[in-house]
Design a protein around this motif. Structure first.
Motif, PDB file in Angstrom:
ATOM      1  N   THR A 124       0.947  -1.269  -0.078  1.00 32.41           N
ATOM      2  CA  THR A 124       0.006  -0.031  -0.313  1.00 32.41           C
ATOM      3  C   THR A 124       0.810   1.148  -0.262  1.00 32.41           C
ATOM      4  O   THR A 124       0.943   2.150  -0.813  1.00 32.41           O
ATOM      5  N   LYS A 125       2.078   0.971   0.753  1.00 29.86           N
ATOM      6  CA  LYS A 125       3.092   2.627   0.884  1.00 29.86           C
ATOM      7  C   LYS A 125       3.643   2.716  -0.197  1.00 29.86           C
ATOM      8  O   LYS A 125       3.607   3.833  -1.395  1.00 29.86           O
ATOM      9  N   ASN A 126       3.989   1.757  -1.488  1.00 32.42           N
ATOM     10  CA  ASN A 126       4.409   1.530  -2.310  1.00 32.42           C
ATOM     11  C   ASN A 126       3.644   2.457  -3.884  1.00 32.42           C
ATOM     12  O   ASN A 126       4.047   3.300  -4.518  1.00 32.42           O
ATOM     13  N   LYS A 142      11.736   3.342   2.196  1.00 34.99           N
ATOM     14  CA  LYS A 142      12.517   2.194   1.536  1.00 34.99           C
ATOM     15  C   LYS A 142      12.421   0.892   1.989  1.00 34.99           C
ATOM     16  O   LYS A 142      12.685   0.212   3.498  1.00 34.99           O
ATOM     17  N   ALA A 143      12.122   0.418   1.186  1.00 35.69           N
ATOM     18  CA  ALA A 143      11.852  -1.560   1.575  1.00 35.69           C
ATOM     19  C   ALA A 143      10.529  -1.738   3.006  1.00 35.69           C
ATOM     20  O   ALA A 143       9.796  -0.588   2.251  1.00 35.69           O
ATOM     21  N   VAL A 294      -5.881  -5.998  -4.303  1.00 36.88           N
ATOM     22  CA  VAL A 294      -6.801  -4.796  -4.857  1.00 36.88           C
ATOM     23  C   VAL A 294      -7.752  -3.597  -3.458  1.00 36.88           C
ATOM     24  O   VAL A 294      -7.235  -2.697  -3.807  1.00 36.88           O
ATOM     25  N   MET A 295      -7.440  -4.967  -2.881  1.00 37.94           N
ATOM     26  CA  MET A 295      -8.066  -3.497  -1.470  1.00 37.94           C
ATOM     27  C   MET A 295      -6.276  -2.978  -0.221  1.00 37.94           C
ATOM     28  O   MET A 295      -6.741  -1.821  -0.347  1.00 37.94           O
ATOM     29  N   ASN A 296      -5.427  -3.355  -1.033  1.00 42.51           N
ATOM     30  CA  ASN A 296      -4.288  -2.284  -1.000  1.00 42.51           C
ATOM     31  C   ASN A 296      -4.306  -0.880  -2.207  1.00 42.51           C
ATOM     32  O   ASN A 296      -3.901  -0.046  -1.691  1.00 42.51           O
ATOM     33  N   GLU A 319      -1.639   1.747 -12.642  1.00 38.81           N
ATOM     34  CA  GLU A 319      -1.234   0.777 -13.884  1.00 38.81           C
ATOM     35  C   GLU A 319       0.077   0.755 -14.728  1.00 38.81           C
ATOM     36  O   GLU A 319       0.497  -0.309 -15.089  1.00 38.81           O
ATOM     37  N   THR A 320       0.841   1.828 -13.642  1.00 39.92           N
ATOM     38  CA  THR A 320       2.333   1.601 -14.011  1.00 39.92           C
ATOM     39  C   THR A 320       3.018   0.788 -13.333  1.00 39.92           C
ATOM     40  O   THR A 320       4.126   0.402 -13.968  1.00 39.92           O
ATOM     41  N   VAL A 321       2.894   0.358 -12.099  1.00 39.34           N
ATOM     42  CA  VAL A 321       2.462  -0.287 -10.812  1.00 39.34           C
ATOM     43  C   VAL A 321       3.784  -1.951 -11.552  1.00 39.34           C
ATOM     44  O   VAL A 321       2.318  -2.272 -11.539  1.00 39.34           O
ATOM     45  N   GLU A 322       4.330  -2.508 -11.688  1.00 40.44           N
ATOM     46  CA  GLU A 322       4.400  -3.854 -12.431  1.00 40.44           C
ATOM     47  C   GLU A 322       5.066  -4.289 -10.663  1.00 40.44           C
ATOM     48  O   GLU A 322       4.505  -6.126 -11.022  1.00 40.44           O
ATOM     49  N   LEU A 323       5.678  -4.015  -9.791  1.00 40.04           N
ATOM     50  CA  LEU A 323       5.701  -5.193  -8.676  1.00 40.04           C
ATOM     51  C   LEU A 323       5.882  -4.495  -7.249  1.00 40.04           C
ATOM     52  O   LEU A 323       6.639  -3.453  -7.686  1.00 40.04           O
ATOM     53  N   ALA A 324       4.843  -4.668  -6.143  1.00 40.39           N
ATOM     54  CA  ALA A 324       4.935  -4.203  -4.884  1.00 40.39           C
ATOM     55  C   ALA A 324       6.194  -4.082  -4.262  1.00 40.39           C
ATOM     56  O   ALA A 324       6.175  -2.712  -3.938  1.00 40.39           O
ATOM     57  N   GLU A 325       6.645  -5.272  -4.415  1.00 41.28           N
ATOM     58  CA  GLU A 325       8.574  -4.623  -3.555  1.00 41.28           C
ATOM     59  C   GLU A 325       8.533  -6.596  -4.094  1.00 41.28           C
ATOM     60  O   GLU A 325       8.158  -7.021  -4.681  1.00 41.28           O
ATOM     61  N   ARG A 326       9.994  -6.595  -3.911  1.00 41.40           N
ATOM     62  CA  ARG A 326      11.437  -7.298  -3.838  1.00 41.40           C
ATOM     63  C   ARG A 326      10.462  -8.404  -3.130  1.00 41.40           C
ATOM     64  O   ARG A 326      10.424  -8.093  -1.825  1.00 41.40           O
TER      65      ARG A 326
END
Length: 470
Positions: A124-126, A142-143, A294-296, A319-326
């Motif tokens: 959600t933060k990202n 970060k992270a 979806v909830m995030n 829609e540009t976000v490909e990955l929430a976080e590693r």
């Protein structure tokens, strides 16, 4: 960090300044702040935090070599650098963060969002940071910088030009969220869910509820609490907000939510839905894998639209976000063998969500494989919740259940008890043994979930599998 004199720094942290070299009380310091000497740059402030395995005071010289202009210490150190002596380096870090954020906020342009919940904080933060960064300078962790050190370090990155600060608040015991959120008194507080993550530290689900509600209590009067309408415990925080003069904005899948998602479709390439905000609707296609995200996304949209961002802009940026976080639902491998590496954190809720996603994205002729490790910090609930995961994996029809590590063995035993005794479920004591097995077991068309808590270390197994099947 904003520019402060050494004298101002000392006052902010309640310490005694000891000058060195050409420095005076009026010398300005404006570099970054860190507890890691390796990350200090020219003009930086090094906080010599004692640790369980080492002591930051041993690295003051290294920080100076990297350009530190000031060291915040608990005892004087033989180093050629101005030092501010304080009773507690960790408390000084918090005090400095409080001072810097308050100073910037006094200029009138800074808005602060705090996020907590048993699951979903980092995603959600990202997502929220991605929306807000196109509106103006945005600082976010970060992270998973969400503890007594990471949260203040994030706050200290704000400048006079920062428009938004997004803070993530994690906790493993009561009072931690209150202390961290109290440093900044957010304008907006988001509570995602109340689950069993870290329940061992809190002492149970009700104690977890009270701990997460600390964020609502920390929102400044006249501010906004964004609450999950689908989570009964989160919804029960609304009276707390009302009592404190904090407005409530609801997000969720039900019709009572002001920010709502309908027509949710989960596929291997992402998740689509229709988002409605106060009567306005727009289609959203998230490339971040998993229905639970979806909830995030709804929580991020609820906060961003409350801060003045249009729904259209929210959707376009998400829609540009490909990955929430590693290591969080991270797709690896190839179309031949797809690896989903979600082994950074695990709780009963996130484990169930990941397993359901695995089942949802696996098509005809493809095979589901779940590589599962232990969930940590569950306390007295650990045995029961590991049993539940094994049962759920069987009920979802996972074709291969690979359990790794002694702390996760109950998942394997439960899967066996539920009928997965003909090779469907296997157990390995180590990740290396599991890797060797999977190299020979995995085949074209497999969809593989790797899921565990960080402490189990399966995220590295996921990376190895991703490389091997890329």
């Amino acid at each position: 960090m904003i520019a402060l004199t050494i004298a101002q720094l000392a006052r902010a942290v309640g310490g005694e300044a000891v000058l060195a070299g050409d420095a005076t009380a009026d010398t300005l310091v404006s570099g970054g702040v860190d507890t890691d000497s390796r990350l200090i740059g020219p003009g930086g402030v090094f906080v010599a935090k004692p640790g369980e395995e080492t002591d930051g005071h041993l690295f003051v010289d290294a920080a100076v070599a990297n350009g530190a202009a000031v060291a915040i210490v608990e005892r004087p150190v033989d180093a050629d650098v101005p030092q501010i002596i304080v009773p507690s380096a960790v408390e000084a870090l918090a005090d400095l963060a409080r001072h810097v954020v308050a100073t910037v906020r006094a200029d009138g342009g800074l808005r602060i969002v705090g996020i907590t919940g048993s699951n979903g904080k980092t995603t959600t933060k990202n997502l929220l940071a991605r929306i807000l960064e196109d509106e103006g300078e945005t600082v976010s962790p970060k992270a998973s910088f969400n503890n007594e050190v990471g949260a203040p370090l994030t706050m200290l990155r704000v400048t006079r030009d920062t428009r938004f600060l997004v803070s993530e608040f994690g906790a493993s015991a009561p009072g931690e969220i209150a202390r961290l959120a109290g440093l900044v008194e957010p304008d907006v507080g988001i509570v995602l869910m109340v689950g069993l993550a870290h329940a061992g530290g809190f002492g149970g689900i009700e104690a977890t509820f009270h701990a997460k509600s600390e964020l609502v209590r920390a929102v400044r009067p006249g501010g906004l609490a964004i609450l999950n309408a689908d989570d009964g415990r989160v919804a029960a925080m609304a009276p707390i907000a009302a009592e404190l003069g904090v407005a409530v904005r609801w997000f969720g899948r039900g019709h009572g939510a002001e920010v709502r998602a309908d027509d949710v479709v989960v596929e291997a390439s992402g998740t689509s839905c229709v988002v409605s905000v106060d009567g306005e609707s727009a289609p959203l296609r998230l490339r971040v894998l998993g229905e639970h995200h979806v909830m995030n996304a709804l929580a991020a949209i609820a906060a961003a639209t409350a801060l003045g961002v249009s729904l259209t802009d929210c959707v376009a940026r998400l829609e540009t976000v490909e990955l929430a976080e590693r290591w969080r639902m991270q797709p690896l491998g190839s179309d031949r063998v797809r690896i989903i590496n979600d082994a950074y954190n695990a709780s009963p809720d996130s484990m169930a969500a990941a397993l359901r996603t695995l089942a949802q994205i696996t098509g005809p002729g493809e095979r589901t494989v779940a590589v599962l490790g232990a969930m940590s910090e569950l306390g007295e609930h650990a045995d029961e919740e590991h049993d539940r995961v094994g049962l759920l994996a069987v009920r979802l029809g996972v074709k291969r259940i690979v359990v790794v590590g002694a702390d996760a063995r109950r998942m394997y035993l439960e899967a066996i008890a539920q009928g997965s005794w003909d090779g469907e479920a296997v157990f390995f004591a180590t990740a290396d043994e599991a890797y060797a097995y999977l190299l020979t077991e995995l085949r074209d068309g497999d969809r593989v979930l790797v899921k565990s808590s960080n402490s189990a270390g399966l995220r590295f197994l996921g990376d190895r599998l991703g490389e091997s099947f890329s």
